[in-house]
Design a protein around this motif. Structure first.
Motif, PDB file in Angstrom:
ATOM      1  N   ASN A  35       0.856  -1.180   0.000  1.00 32.47           N
ATOM      2  CA  ASN A  35       0.000   0.000   0.000  1.00 32.47           C
ATOM      3  C   ASN A  35       0.897   1.235   0.000  1.00 32.47           C
ATOM      4  O   ASN A  35       1.209   1.791   1.053  1.00 32.47           O
ATOM      5  CB  ASN A  35      -0.916  -0.016   1.226  1.00 32.47           C
ATOM      6  CG  ASN A  35      -1.835   1.197   1.269  1.00 32.47           C
ATOM      7  OD1 ASN A  35      -2.082   1.847   0.250  1.00 32.47           O
ATOM      8  ND2 ASN A  35      -2.338   1.515   2.441  1.00 32.47           N
ATOM      9  N   SER A 172       2.130  -5.438   4.137  1.00 31.74           N
ATOM     10  CA  SER A 172       1.349  -5.841   2.974  1.00 31.74           C
ATOM     11  C   SER A 172       0.058  -6.540   3.388  1.00 31.74           C
ATOM     12  O   SER A 172      -1.015  -6.270   2.839  1.00 31.74           O
ATOM     13  CB  SER A 172       2.179  -6.768   2.080  1.00 31.74           C
ATOM     14  OG  SER A 172       1.397  -7.262   1.000  1.00 31.74           O
ATOM     15  N   ARG A 175      -2.278  -4.047   4.956  1.00 36.87           N
ATOM     16  CA  ARG A 175      -2.500  -2.907   4.071  1.00 36.87           C
ATOM     17  C   ARG A 175      -2.128  -1.585   4.728  1.00 36.87           C
ATOM     18  O   ARG A 175      -2.777  -0.555   4.495  1.00 36.87           O
ATOM     19  CB  ARG A 175      -3.968  -2.855   3.580  1.00 36.87           C
ATOM     20  CG  ARG A 175      -4.514  -4.151   3.019  1.00 36.87           C
ATOM     21  CD  ARG A 175      -3.658  -4.719   1.917  1.00 36.87           C
ATOM     22  NE  ARG A 175      -3.501  -3.803   0.808  1.00 36.87           N
ATOM     23  CZ  ARG A 175      -2.431  -3.766   0.018  1.00 36.87           C
ATOM     24  NH1 ARG A 175      -1.413  -4.584   0.236  1.00 36.87           N
ATOM     25  NH2 ARG A 175      -2.363  -2.918  -0.971  1.00 36.87           N
ATOM     26  N   GLU A 177       0.215   1.674   5.203  1.00 29.04           N
ATOM     27  CA  GLU A 177       0.861   2.499   4.179  1.00 29.04           C
ATOM     28  C   GLU A 177       2.383   2.454   4.287  1.00 29.04           C
ATOM     29  O   GLU A 177       2.947   2.468   5.377  1.00 29.04           O
ATOM     30  CB  GLU A 177       0.363   3.939   4.300  1.00 29.04           C
ATOM     31  CG  GLU A 177       0.829   4.846   3.187  1.00 29.04           C
ATOM     32  CD  GLU A 177       0.246   6.226   3.314  1.00 29.04           C
ATOM     33  OE1 GLU A 177       0.944   7.112   3.843  1.00 29.04           O
ATOM     34  OE2 GLU A 177      -0.908   6.432   2.891  1.00 29.04           O
TER      35      GLU A 177
END
Length: 301
Positions: A35, A172, A175, A177
């Motif tokens: 992300n 990952s 999610r 950032e």
């Protein structure tokens, strides 16, 4: 000497746990990727401050939507401050339109900071981040080869990649950032992680000088003893930094939370790999060399 908890004896379980998390991380990266924040993809971030006002997310989003033809990808609020991130690069006219809308709605002069990254720069930053991690790992490997031996170096680098990838995999999967502070956190984690591993390896090397190694049992006992002799030091070091990282995450600003979150994950992973991965991995490789040497001696006899 026997220990109530034999770390080396259960090494395959720890290897399997790391392998499973790694496979899940690889699958998540293959399907979803990372992300990426605005630092690694084209876009604009607007940090808006309305002095003396308490902002509400619904109202902030509405003001932006009324000003532009598309919505921000993420919007976060912290009292009088709002951060809106767009997946597209905003023009100066669009930024001024949004600011005018905030000025008009709140009746005060609104302050703002704008951060814009184009596609070419985003790709360059991503490549430079990967290169930085690889160069750091290579330098660490060369240092350990010179000071110790190649088995220690290989075990340490495997542990470092394990720690770095654990952070990437967790980000990952959930999610979270990824931005430039995330890269800084990964490089910092590598530093703390290699320190833990060097402490254990140095004790292994010291104990190895006076040990009479005849087979696997002797090596296993030596590694267990070395790990437990350095356990309190490693845990105290990690806990000291971990407490600081947790405080940064809880009380820090929005901009530093990604850094502190990556640090928390990496510090836990680093402590785990130093105890349960790197040293047992060295034992496996060292045992093979001892076994081969014994076979050679037996053949000569």
């Amino acid at each position: 000497m026997r220990y109530k908890f034999d770390i080396v004896k259960n090494r395959n379980r720890y290897f399997m746990i790391s392998i499973i998390i790694t496979l899940i991380g690889i699958l998540s990266l293959a399907i979803f990727g990372l992300n990426k924040g605005v630092d690694f993809k084209a876009g604009t971030t607007l940090d808006i401050t309305v002095p003396g006002k308490t902002l509400e997310k619904i109202q902030v989003v509405k003001i932006i939507n009324d000003s532009l033809t598309y919505q921000p990808s993420t919007t976060t609020i912290a009292e009088d401050r709002a951060s809106a991130r767009f997946d597209k690069v905003l023009t100066m006219i669009q930024v001024n339109t949004v600011m005018d809308a905030f000025d008009k709605f709140y009746g005060v002069k609104v302050e703002h900071e704008e951060s814009t990254v184009d596609t070419e720069l985003a790709n360059e930053l991503a490549i430079q981040a990967i290169v930085a991690v690889l160069i750091a790992s290579l330098g660490i490997m060369l240092y350990i080869i010179i000071r110790f031996e190649w088995r220690f170096a290989l075990s340490a680098v495997v542990g470092l990649f394990h720690d770095a990838f654990m952070v990437i995999a967790i980000f990952s999967i959930f999610r979270w950032e990824v931005n430039l502070p995330f890269v800084a956190a990964v490089l910092t984690i590598i530093g703390y992680s290699i320190n833990d591993k060097i402490v254990v390896f140095d004790r292994v090397r010291e104990n190895l000088r006076f040990a009479k190694i005849k087979g696997y049992d002797d090596l296993s006992e030596l590694v267990n003893r070395s790990i437990w002799q350095t356990m309190s030091r490693n845990i105290n070091t990690i806990m000291t930094v971990l407490i600081g990282a947790v405080c940064l995450f809880v009380f820090g600003s929005e901009g530093i939370r990604i850094f502190s979150l990556a640090m928390i994950v990496g510090l836990i992973s680093g402590a785990y790999s130093s105890i349960f991965i790197a040293s047992p991995l060295w034992l496996v490789m060292k045992n093979k060399s001892v076994t081969s040497a014994r076979k050679v001696l037996a053949a000569k006899e």
